[in-house]
Design a protein around this motif. Structure first.
Motif, PDB file in Angstrom:
ATOM      1  N   GLY A  71       0.816  -1.214   0.000  1.00 19.45           N
ATOM      2  CA  GLY A  71       0.000   0.000   0.000  1.00 19.45           C
ATOM      3  C   GLY A  71       0.846   1.259   0.000  1.00 19.45           C
ATOM      4  O   GLY A  71       0.529   2.240  -0.685  1.00 19.45           O
ATOM      5  N   LEU A  72       1.952   1.225   0.745  1.00 16.65           N
ATOM      6  CA  LEU A  72       2.854   2.375   0.787  1.00 16.65           C
ATOM      7  C   LEU A  72       3.501   2.610  -0.577  1.00 16.65           C
ATOM      8  O   LEU A  72       3.580   3.749  -1.055  1.00 16.65           O
ATOM      9  CB  LEU A  72       3.941   2.144   1.841  1.00 16.65           C
ATOM     10  CG  LEU A  72       5.013   3.243   1.955  1.00 16.65           C
ATOM     11  CD1 LEU A  72       4.384   4.579   2.320  1.00 16.65           C
ATOM     12  CD2 LEU A  72       6.065   2.842   2.987  1.00 16.65           C
ATOM     13  N   VAL A  73       3.938   1.522  -1.214  1.00 19.44           N
ATOM     14  CA  VAL A  73       4.539   1.646  -2.547  1.00 19.44           C
ATOM     15  C   VAL A  73       3.532   2.209  -3.547  1.00 19.44           C
ATOM     16  O   VAL A  73       3.858   3.078  -4.368  1.00 19.44           O
ATOM     17  CB  VAL A  73       5.073   0.282  -3.021  1.00 19.44           C
ATOM     18  CG1 VAL A  73       5.515   0.362  -4.480  1.00 19.44           C
ATOM     19  CG2 VAL A  73       6.224  -0.187  -2.142  1.00 19.44           C
ATOM     20  N   ALA A  74       2.297   1.729  -3.475  1.00 17.01           N
ATOM     21  CA  ALA A  74       1.257   2.228  -4.380  1.00 17.01           C
ATOM     22  C   ALA A  74       1.014   3.720  -4.158  1.00 17.01           C
ATOM     23  O   ALA A  74       0.825   4.479  -5.127  1.00 17.01           O
ATOM     24  CB  ALA A  74      -0.044   1.446  -4.165  1.00 17.01           C
ATOM     25  N   PHE A  75       1.024   4.155  -2.905  1.00 14.38           N
ATOM     26  CA  PHE A  75       0.823   5.571  -2.605  1.00 14.38           C
ATOM     27  C   PHE A  75       1.957   6.419  -3.175  1.00 14.38           C
ATOM     28  O   PHE A  75       1.733   7.508  -3.711  1.00 14.38           O
ATOM     29  CB  PHE A  75       0.719   5.769  -1.092  1.00 14.38           C
ATOM     30  CG  PHE A  75       0.442   7.186  -0.680  1.00 14.38           C
ATOM     31  CD1 PHE A  75      -0.814   7.741  -0.862  1.00 14.38           C
ATOM     32  CD2 PHE A  75       1.438   7.973  -0.122  1.00 14.38           C
ATOM     33  CE1 PHE A  75      -1.082   9.050  -0.492  1.00 14.38           C
ATOM     34  CE2 PHE A  75       1.193   9.286   0.252  1.00 14.38           C
ATOM     35  CZ  PHE A  75      -0.074   9.822   0.067  1.00 14.38           C
ATOM     36  N   ILE A  76       3.175   5.909  -3.088  1.00 13.10           N
ATOM     37  CA  ILE A  76       4.327   6.634  -3.638  1.00 13.10           C
ATOM     38  C   ILE A  76       4.192   6.782  -5.147  1.00 13.10           C
ATOM     39  O   ILE A  76       4.508   7.837  -5.709  1.00 13.10           O
ATOM     40  CB  ILE A  76       5.635   5.905  -3.274  1.00 13.10           C
ATOM     41  CG1 ILE A  76       5.872   5.989  -1.760  1.00 13.10           C
ATOM     42  CG2 ILE A  76       6.827   6.500  -4.026  1.00 13.10           C
ATOM     43  CD1 ILE A  76       7.041   5.164  -1.272  1.00 13.10           C
ATOM     44  N   THR A  77       3.723   5.743  -5.818  1.00 12.31           N
ATOM     45  CA  THR A  77       3.565   5.836  -7.273  1.00 12.31           C
ATOM     46  C   THR A  77       2.531   6.892  -7.653  1.00 12.31           C
ATOM     47  O   THR A  77       2.689   7.579  -8.674  1.00 12.31           O
ATOM     48  CB  THR A  77       3.145   4.482  -7.874  1.00 12.31           C
ATOM     49  OG1 THR A  77       1.871   4.082  -7.333  1.00 12.31           O
ATOM     50  CG2 THR A  77       4.169   3.411  -7.586  1.00 12.31           C
ATOM     51  N   ILE A  78       1.494   7.035  -6.854  1.00 13.58           N
ATOM     52  CA  ILE A  78       0.493   8.076  -7.129  1.00 13.58           C
ATOM     53  C   ILE A  78       1.133   9.464  -7.059  1.00 13.58           C
ATOM     54  O   ILE A  78       0.892  10.330  -7.902  1.00 13.58           O
ATOM     55  CB  ILE A  78      -0.679   7.966  -6.126  1.00 13.58           C
ATOM     56  CG1 ILE A  78      -1.451   6.671  -6.345  1.00 13.58           C
ATOM     57  CG2 ILE A  78      -1.623   9.168  -6.271  1.00 13.58           C
ATOM     58  CD1 ILE A  78      -2.517   6.412  -5.315  1.00 13.58           C
ATOM     59  N   ILE A  79       1.970   9.658  -6.055  1.00  9.82           N
ATOM     60  CA  ILE A  79       2.658  10.949  -5.910  1.00  9.82           C
ATOM     61  C   ILE A  79       3.583  11.201  -7.104  1.00  9.82           C
ATOM     62  O   ILE A  79       3.611  12.301  -7.672  1.00  9.82           O
ATOM     63  CB  ILE A  79       3.450  10.978  -4.587  1.00  9.82           C
ATOM     64  CG1 ILE A  79       2.486  10.895  -3.394  1.00  9.82           C
ATOM     65  CG2 ILE A  79       4.304  12.244  -4.511  1.00  9.82           C
ATOM     66  CD1 ILE A  79       3.184  10.808  -2.052  1.00  9.82           C
ATOM     67  N   LEU A  80       4.325  10.175  -7.500  1.00 15.06           N
ATOM     68  CA  LEU A  80       5.253  10.320  -8.625  1.00 15.06           C
ATOM     69  C   LEU A  80       4.516  10.653  -9.919  1.00 15.06           C
ATOM     70  O   LEU A  80       4.950  11.515 -10.697  1.00 15.06           O
ATOM     71  CB  LEU A  80       6.071   9.044  -8.800  1.00 15.06           C
ATOM     72  CG  LEU A  80       7.068   8.734  -7.682  1.00 15.06           C
ATOM     73  CD1 LEU A  80       7.725   7.373  -7.913  1.00 15.06           C
ATOM     74  CD2 LEU A  80       8.129   9.824  -7.583  1.00 15.06           C
ATOM     75  N   ILE A  81       3.403   9.971 -10.145  1.00 17.01           N
ATOM     76  CA  ILE A  81       2.617  10.252 -11.348  1.00 17.01           C
ATOM     77  C   ILE A  81       2.080  11.680 -11.325  1.00 17.01           C
ATOM     78  O   ILE A  81       2.137  12.408 -12.319  1.00 17.01           O
ATOM     79  CB  ILE A  81       1.462   9.241 -11.480  1.00 17.01           C
ATOM     80  CG1 ILE A  81       2.019   7.849 -11.815  1.00 17.01           C
ATOM     81  CG2 ILE A  81       0.480   9.674 -12.573  1.00 17.01           C
ATOM     82  CD1 ILE A  81       0.972   6.760 -11.807  1.00 17.01           C
ATOM     83  N   GLY A  82       1.571  12.080 -10.165  1.00 16.91           N
ATOM     84  CA  GLY A  82       1.008  13.426 -10.049  1.00 16.91           C
ATOM     85  C   GLY A  82       2.029  14.530 -10.242  1.00 16.91           C
ATOM     86  O   GLY A  82       1.730  15.587 -10.805  1.00 16.91           O
TER      87      GLY A  82
END
Length: 217
Positions: free
Chosen positions: A4-15
């Motif tokens: 879940g933490l990794v997925a959250f980081i990817t959202i930030i990177l995409i944004g």
């Protein structure tokens, strides 16, 4: 929690860092255009349906591993090894598809799949499962990304999103009957039967994709 933490980081990177190129906006209304079901995409779609019918849930691989004596504590390590082979070989498989063609790499992957499933059908000892999972990772590396690349290659730009949506939805829906068939064969015939069936479907898909001559030159 880690996933879940990794997925959250990817959202930030995409944004923050991913910028999509804006094309011409054709229409603001949603319209499902089934005209994409024609030509080479339709042929590839039929081939994928045949293959996917024998591509049951990977949970059956775990059941098979347990049936030949692999301990529960060892299975996550085996799956991690599978993912390692998949990750390491995905880029080389993509490069290979650029050199010899996507269909040739997919065909190779399906042959590997058939051999692997025959191996699971015949497996008797725990070490057999280790070897088969490693080879299974090779299969994944040659098909997952390359098949999607082929879809993009054989449809027009205007229908590419629709084609991807129909392709993924259909493969997902067919996973249910594929796993039902595998479960029925496991219970009513033998634990090896689903893997013989999967290998047969894979060989049929290899024959069809060879006959249909799908990839553009």
């Amino acid at each position: 929690m880690i996933a879940g933490l990794v997925a959250f980081i990817t959202i930030i990177l995409i944004g923050l860092f991913v910028v999509e190129q804006k094309g011409e906006r054709i229409s603001s209304s949603f319209k499902l255009d089934l005209s994409v079901f024609k030509g080479k995409f339709l042929l590839f779609f039929i081939v994928m349906l045949v293959f996917t019918l024998g591509n049951s849930s990977d949970a059956f691989l775990i059941l098979r591993a347990r049936s030949v004596g692999v301990s529960e504590s060892t299975i996550p390590i085996i799956i991690a090894m599978f993912n390692l082979f998949y990750a390491l070989l995905s880029v080389p498989s993509g490069v290979l598809s650029d050199k010899i063609g996507r269909v040739n790499v997919i065909r190779l992957g399906w042959i590997i799949y058939a051999v692997t499933y025959l191996g699971f059908a015949l497996a008797k000892l725990p070490w057999h499962i280790w070897v088969l999972y490693a080879i299974y990772g090779v299969y994944y590396s040659t098909t997952e990304g390359v098949a999607k690349s082929l879809v993009a290659h054989i449809v027009d730009d205007s229908n590419r999103g629709t084609a991807f949506g129909l392709y993924n939805a259909s493969m997902g829906l067919l996973a249910l009957p594929a796993s039902f068939i595998a479960g029925y064969l496991w219970d009513k015939v033998s634990p090896a039967a689903p893997f013989y069936f999967g290998a047969l479907c894979s060989i049929m898909a290899v024959v069809l994709i060879t006959l249909f001559k799908i990839e553009k030159s």
